[in-house]
Write a protein that holds these residues in place. Structure first.
Motif, PDB file in Angstrom:
ATOM      1  N   MET A 243      13.561 -26.991   6.990  1.00 14.49           N
ATOM      2  CA  MET A 243      13.094 -27.329   8.332  1.00 14.49           C
ATOM      3  C   MET A 243      13.779 -26.452   9.381  1.00 14.49           C
ATOM      4  O   MET A 243      13.123 -25.913  10.286  1.00 14.49           O
ATOM      5  CB  MET A 243      13.357 -28.791   8.643  1.00 14.49           C
ATOM      6  N   LEU A 244      15.100 -26.285   9.263  1.00 18.39           N
ATOM      7  CA  LEU A 244      15.817 -25.454  10.232  1.00 18.39           C
ATOM      8  C   LEU A 244      15.415 -23.986  10.104  1.00 18.39           C
ATOM      9  O   LEU A 244      15.345 -23.268  11.099  1.00 18.39           O
ATOM     10  CB  LEU A 244      17.322 -25.612  10.033  1.00 18.39           C
ATOM     11  N   ILE A 245      15.145 -23.539   8.878  1.00 18.53           N
ATOM     12  CA  ILE A 245      14.675 -22.163   8.687  1.00 18.53           C
ATOM     13  C   ILE A 245      13.360 -21.961   9.425  1.00 18.53           C
ATOM     14  O   ILE A 245      13.175 -20.967  10.145  1.00 18.53           O
ATOM     15  CB  ILE A 245      14.519 -21.852   7.186  1.00 18.53           C
ATOM     16  N   MET A 246      12.421 -22.904   9.279  1.00 16.35           N
ATOM     17  CA  MET A 246      11.125 -22.774   9.944  1.00 16.35           C
ATOM     18  C   MET A 246      11.282 -22.779  11.460  1.00 16.35           C
ATOM     19  O   MET A 246      10.642 -21.985  12.167  1.00 16.35           O
ATOM     20  CB  MET A 246      10.188 -23.891   9.492  1.00 16.35           C
ATOM     21  N   ARG A 247      12.137 -23.663  11.989  1.00 12.56           N
ATOM     22  CA  ARG A 247      12.336 -23.717  13.446  1.00 12.56           C
ATOM     23  C   ARG A 247      12.937 -22.416  13.963  1.00 12.56           C
ATOM     24  O   ARG A 247      12.522 -21.905  15.009  1.00 12.56           O
ATOM     25  CB  ARG A 247      13.244 -24.894  13.807  1.00 12.56           C
ATOM     26  N   LEU A 268       6.136 -13.277  11.566  1.00 15.75           N
ATOM     27  CA  LEU A 268       7.014 -14.450  11.521  1.00 15.75           C
ATOM     28  C   LEU A 268       6.217 -15.746  11.682  1.00 15.75           C
ATOM     29  O   LEU A 268       6.476 -16.735  10.981  1.00 15.75           O
ATOM     30  CB  LEU A 268       8.070 -14.343  12.616  1.00 15.75           C
ATOM     31  N   TYR A 269       5.257 -15.757  12.602  1.00 13.07           N
ATOM     32  CA  TYR A 269       4.415 -16.948  12.771  1.00 13.07           C
ATOM     33  C   TYR A 269       3.672 -17.265  11.471  1.00 13.07           C
ATOM     34  O   TYR A 269       3.591 -18.431  11.048  1.00 13.07           O
ATOM     35  CB  TYR A 269       3.394 -16.734  13.888  1.00 13.07           C
ATOM     36  N   GLU A 270       3.111 -16.254  10.858  1.00 14.49           N
ATOM     37  CA  GLU A 270       2.355 -16.476   9.622  1.00 14.49           C
ATOM     38  C   GLU A 270       3.271 -16.940   8.503  1.00 14.49           C
ATOM     39  O   GLU A 270       2.897 -17.801   7.695  1.00 14.49           O
ATOM     40  CB  GLU A 270       1.613 -15.196   9.233  1.00 14.49           C
ATOM     41  N   HIS A 271       4.491 -16.403   8.471  1.00 16.80           N
ATOM     42  CA  HIS A 271       5.474 -16.853   7.473  1.00 16.80           C
ATOM     43  C   HIS A 271       5.816 -18.320   7.702  1.00 16.80           C
ATOM     44  O   HIS A 271       5.867 -19.120   6.747  1.00 16.80           O
ATOM     45  CB  HIS A 271       6.727 -15.986   7.576  1.00 16.80           C
ATOM     46  N   CYS A 272       6.053 -18.690   8.963  1.00 17.22           N
ATOM     47  CA  CYS A 272       6.369 -20.087   9.298  1.00 17.22           C
ATOM     48  C   CYS A 272       5.190 -20.999   8.966  1.00 17.22           C
ATOM     49  O   CYS A 272       5.372 -22.081   8.402  1.00 17.22           O
ATOM     50  CB  CYS A 272       6.723 -20.193  10.776  1.00 17.22           C
ATOM     51  N   ARG A 273       3.983 -20.558   9.303  1.00 15.59           N
ATOM     52  CA  ARG A 273       2.770 -21.345   8.996  1.00 15.59           C
ATOM     53  C   ARG A 273       2.659 -21.584   7.494  1.00 15.59           C
ATOM     54  O   ARG A 273       2.408 -22.725   7.054  1.00 15.59           O
ATOM     55  CB  ARG A 273       1.545 -20.579   9.492  1.00 15.59           C
ATOM     56  N   ASP A 274       2.848 -20.550   6.698  1.00 12.32           N
ATOM     57  CA  ASP A 274       2.714 -20.685   5.244  1.00 12.32           C
ATOM     58  C   ASP A 274       3.819 -21.567   4.664  1.00 12.32           C
ATOM     59  O   ASP A 274       3.567 -22.377   3.767  1.00 12.32           O
ATOM     60  CB  ASP A 274       2.733 -19.305   4.583  1.00 12.32           C
ATOM     61  N   MET A 275       5.046 -21.424   5.179  1.00  5.48           N
ATOM     62  CA  MET A 275       6.146 -22.283   4.737  1.00  5.48           C
ATOM     63  C   MET A 275       5.850 -23.748   5.057  1.00  5.48           C
ATOM     64  O   MET A 275       6.087 -24.642   4.238  1.00  5.48           O
ATOM     65  CB  MET A 275       7.452 -21.876   5.415  1.00  5.48           C
ATOM     66  N   ALA A 276       5.347 -23.988   6.269  1.00  2.00           N
ATOM     67  CA  ALA A 276       5.070 -25.361   6.697  1.00  2.00           C
ATOM     68  C   ALA A 276       3.983 -25.993   5.840  1.00  2.00           C
ATOM     69  O   ALA A 276       4.068 -27.174   5.468  1.00  2.00           O
ATOM     70  CB  ALA A 276       4.665 -25.382   8.169  1.00  2.00           C
ATOM     71  N   CYS A 282       3.820 -30.999   8.918  1.00  4.96           N
ATOM     72  CA  CYS A 282       2.739 -30.827   9.900  1.00  4.96           C
ATOM     73  C   CYS A 282       3.268 -30.469  11.283  1.00  4.96           C
ATOM     74  O   CYS A 282       2.586 -29.782  12.054  1.00  4.96           O
ATOM     75  CB  CYS A 282       1.901 -32.099   9.967  1.00  4.96           C
ATOM     76  N   GLY A 283       4.490 -30.923  11.611  1.00  6.09           N
ATOM     77  CA  GLY A 283       5.055 -30.607  12.916  1.00  6.09           C
ATOM     78  C   GLY A 283       5.307 -29.118  13.081  1.00  6.09           C
ATOM     79  O   GLY A 283       4.923 -28.512  14.083  1.00  6.09           O
ATOM     80  N   GLU A 284       5.964 -28.507  12.086  1.00  5.91           N
ATOM     81  CA  GLU A 284       6.214 -27.075  12.166  1.00  5.91           C
ATOM     82  C   GLU A 284       4.931 -26.270  12.011  1.00  5.91           C
ATOM     83  O   GLU A 284       4.784 -25.192  12.597  1.00  5.91           O
ATOM     84  CB  GLU A 284       7.234 -26.656  11.107  1.00  5.91           C
ATOM     85  N   LEU A 285       3.973 -26.799  11.236  1.00  6.34           N
ATOM     86  CA  LEU A 285       2.683 -26.130  11.104  1.00  6.34           C
ATOM     87  C   LEU A 285       1.977 -26.079  12.451  1.00  6.34           C
ATOM     88  O   LEU A 285       1.447 -25.045  12.862  1.00  6.34           O
ATOM     89  CB  LEU A 285       1.816 -26.841  10.068  1.00  6.34           C
TER      90      LEU A 285
END
Length: 455
Positions: A243-247, A268-276, A282-285
């Motif tokens: 979670m902290l990595i995604m944030r 980075l956004y796409e990486h975060c989206r895929d991780m989420a 759903c919050g980080e997504l």
């Protein structure tokens, strides 16, 4: 001399009265009174029981009731879900002296700190859901205690408690943003990170660094925001906290996007989206989708931006995340105004301000006045546009926040149109009227107008 003598006589009489009242208390009542001296403002029964280290809440309630009956405590029953206990300042000062004499001050303040760290972290988990408004009110009631806890954790030579300060910064990130006190959050984050040094755990540092990155971003410190997001990511990776990595990745992307490094931000956004999506977060997504929408809007890819926003809105509505929902609604409204889809923009903005106002999200409501002003100008109501813009400017000044460049470009273009339509004098008068309008009046007026505005 006579006045000074009278003041000294009053102080001596008051001290004698307090001493007399204190001597009449039982040892348990005396101890409770001393412990409560570390409370800032007022507190709940649960906080009093923890700080005083009583056997249970029942014992604490008995002691509090006796102190109240002897006029040493006041009970506030209005404006809070549960009764709150407070001392008159003269009683508090006397109790602080007795606490110091008993050598119990450090232990009481340690218990106070740990209680309010735990409360803040309990609140953090609720600050995105349907209980957000209730928890915001509760934290507001406890704000004096939260600031006192920060101060104790950051006292000189308190390396061990420095981690507690970092945890407070991370847990209160959303509260400081939503309560129009971003500048306070930024100051506390900077101070906590300095005081904690390198001894704190990687997880605590990562959480505080993410908060610092967000506060810096909102204040327009984009380079600083990017640096702290990178540092947060390094710490989060040490403890493998997804979670902290995604944030951290998302706030790094936010800063890079504003700094014009769009390709890196997109990755980075796409990486975060895929991780989420993989983590089912759903919050980080939703946050990643909003970020992608902002990137598309910066590139003038408005249909793609709307698609990203609408996907995030579906997630936010399903989870009742009012803050994220309102952010997405404000952003999609800007894109819809640019696309000349004014009725859709009106519906989005009405929902945005009504939801944010009901949840007590003052900062979100203030930010929404920008796209409302833009909509008013797009509908040909230049006077109203200038007034709403003026109020938005006043709110930004109070909260020490700045517009992101894409939002600045949006509102600047429309206000230039309003200035041309009204002429410089009438425009300045309308904007000044907005600057002088209070928050509550402006929000009520915007809701009323959005209900009846038509394209």
């Amino acid at each position: 001399k006579t006045r000074l003598a009278l003041q000294l006589a009053r102080q001596q009489t008051l001290l004698a009265t307090m001493q007399w009242s204190y001597d009449l208390l039982s040892p348990a009542e005396q101890r409770m009174l001393r412990q409560l001296a570390v409370i800032a403002g007022s507190c709940t029964l649960a906080a009093a029981a923890c700080v005083a280290d009583t056997v249970d809440d029942y014992e604490a309630l008995q002691l509090l009731t006796r102190l109240h009956d002897k006029s040493l405590l006041q009970v506030d029953r209005e404006g809070a879900a549960t009764p709150r206990y407070r001392m008159l300042e003269t009683v508090r000062q006397y109790a602080q002296e007795r606490l110091h004499d008993a050598g119990e001050g450090d232990a009481a303040r340690d218990r106070h700190l740990r209680y309010f760290v735990a409360l803040a972290e309990q609140a953090e988990a609720q600050m995105f859901g349907p209980e957000q408004g209730a928890w915001s009110v509760r934290l507001c009631l406890e704000q004096e205690n939260l600031l006192a806890a920060h101060a104790w954790a950051e006292r000189p030579g308190s390396r061990e408690d420095g981690e507690q300060a970092l945890r407070l910064v991370a847990a209160l990130r959303v509260y400081w943003m939503n309560s129009d006190q971003m500048a306070c959050g930024l100051r506390l984050a900077r101070s906590a990170l300095h005081c904690a040094g390198e001894d704190a755990s990687a997880r605590a540092r990562a959480g505080a660094l993410v908060a610092f990155s967000q506060f810096s971003f909102s204040a327009g410190g984009y380079e600083e925001s990017a640096l702290h997001a990178e540092a947060a990511l390094a710490s989060a990776r040490k403890v493998e906290d997804t979670m902290l990595i995604m944030r951290a990745v998302r706030w790094h992307a936010n800063a890079l996007s504003v700094l014009g490094k769009l390709d890196h931000a997109r990755a980075l956004y796409e990486h975060c989206r895929d991780m989420a999506r993989s983590a089912g977060d759903c919050g980080e997504l939703s946050g990643a989708l909003i970020g992608l929408g902002e990137l598309h809007r910066a590139l003038d890819e408005l249909p793609q931006a709307v698609a990203c926003y609408e996907e995030s809105l579906e997630l936010d509505r399903a989870a009742h995340w009012d803050g994220s929902l309102c952010t997405g609604l404000g952003n999609v409204a800007r894109a819809l105004v640019e696309l000349d889809q004014l009725e859709r923009a009106r519906v989005a903005l009405l929902e945005c301000i009504q939801v944010a106002n009901a949840a007590g999200l003052r900062s979100t409501c203030s930010c929404a006045l920008d796209p409302v002003a833009g909509l008013a100008q797009a509908l040909g109501d230049s006077d109203r546009a200038a007034r709403y813009f003026g109020t938005a400017e006043a709110m930004r000044h109070l909260t020490c926040t700045v517009r992101e460049p894409t939002d600045e470009a949006f509102i600047s273009r429309l206000m230039a149109q309003a200035r041309t339509a009204l002429g410089p004098v009438r425009y300045a008068m309308a904007e000044d009227s907005g600057l002088a309008t209070g928050y509550d009046e402006a929000i009520a007026d915007a809701i009323s107008w959005l209900r009846h505005a038509a394209h």
